[in-house]
Design a protein around this motif. Sequence first.
Motif, mmCIF file in Angstrom:
data_model
loop_
_atom_site.group_PDB
_atom_site.id
_atom_site.type_symbol
_atom_site.label_atom_id
_atom_site.label_comp_id
_atom_site.label_asym_id
_atom_site.label_seq_id
_atom_site.Cartn_x
_atom_site.Cartn_y
_atom_site.Cartn_z
ATOM 1 N N PRO A 60 -21.240 24.461 -4.563
ATOM 2 C CA PRO A 60 -22.331 23.743 -5.241
ATOM 3 C C PRO A 60 -23.038 24.550 -6.328
ATOM 4 N N ALA A 61 -23.282 25.826 -6.091
ATOM 5 C CA ALA A 61 -23.986 26.630 -7.094
ATOM 6 C C ALA A 61 -23.154 26.760 -8.368
ATOM 7 N N LEU A 62 -21.859 26.992 -8.216
ATOM 8 C CA LEU A 62 -20.996 27.111 -9.390
ATOM 9 C C LEU A 62 -20.851 25.765 -10.096
ATOM 10 N N ALA A 63 -20.713 24.686 -9.322
ATOM 11 C CA ALA A 63 -20.603 23.358 -9.922
ATOM 12 C C ALA A 63 -21.865 23.034 -10.725
ATOM 13 N N ARG A 71 -21.820 18.608 -19.191
ATOM 14 C CA ARG A 71 -21.794 17.482 -18.256
ATOM 15 C C ARG A 71 -20.393 16.883 -18.110
ATOM 16 N N THR A 72 -19.575 16.983 -19.118
ATOM 17 C CA THR A 72 -18.227 16.431 -19.069
ATOM 18 C C THR A 72 -17.314 17.249 -18.157
ATOM 19 N N ILE A 73 -17.720 18.450 -17.778
ATOM 20 C CA ILE A 73 -16.886 19.314 -16.937
ATOM 21 C C ILE A 73 -16.610 18.663 -15.585
ATOM 22 N N GLY A 74 -17.404 17.676 -15.225
ATOM 23 C CA GLY A 74 -17.156 16.944 -13.988
ATOM 24 C C GLY A 74 -15.760 16.356 -13.923
ATOM 25 N N LEU A 75 -15.140 16.112 -15.062
ATOM 26 C CA LEU A 75 -13.762 15.631 -15.095
ATOM 27 C C LEU A 75 -12.796 16.640 -14.482
ATOM 28 N N LEU A 76 -13.178 17.917 -14.496
ATOM 29 C CA LEU A 76 -12.316 18.983 -13.988
ATOM 30 C C LEU A 76 -12.774 19.522 -12.637
ATOM 31 N N THR A 99 -8.839 27.955 -16.633
ATOM 32 C CA THR A 99 -8.357 26.737 -17.279
ATOM 33 C C THR A 99 -9.532 25.911 -17.804
ATOM 34 N N LEU A 100 -10.658 25.947 -17.088
ATOM 35 C CA LEU A 100 -11.845 25.205 -17.528
ATOM 36 C C LEU A 100 -12.310 25.675 -18.902
#
Length: 128
Positions: A60-63, A71-76, A99-100
């Motif tokens: 959770p902390a890293l997410a 905010r678009t990183i949620g796709l990954l 990769t992110l």
Amino acid sequence: MRYDRTVRLHADFSTTVTRVRDALAAQGFGVLTEIDVAATLKAKLGQDMEDYLILGACNPALAHRALEADRTIGLLLPCNVVVRTDGAETVVQALDPDTLVTLTERPELEPVAAEATHRLDAALASLT
């Protein structure tokens, strides 16, 4: 470009899945999702395949840090970890967090990816 971090184990599938869950938890990851690919392909297509499980792991902390940067990183997210049978071995693979950064071209994600890499590598190393 390699996009995985992989270990091969001489252990049975179900034991490995339990060990992977414990190793991820020890590094602050919870498993949010679980996809039994083999069971799904059997049920939906009548196709057999080797044991193949996708665990959607999340720290959770890293997410949160990643989502604050983009905010678009949620796709990954979450970090997918695959446990699968390959002959006499069980393979554990995690998506390489770098990769992110490569895909998004967002340098502000580099510290998050570095910490995620450190934690996933520690989890994988604990399995061997």
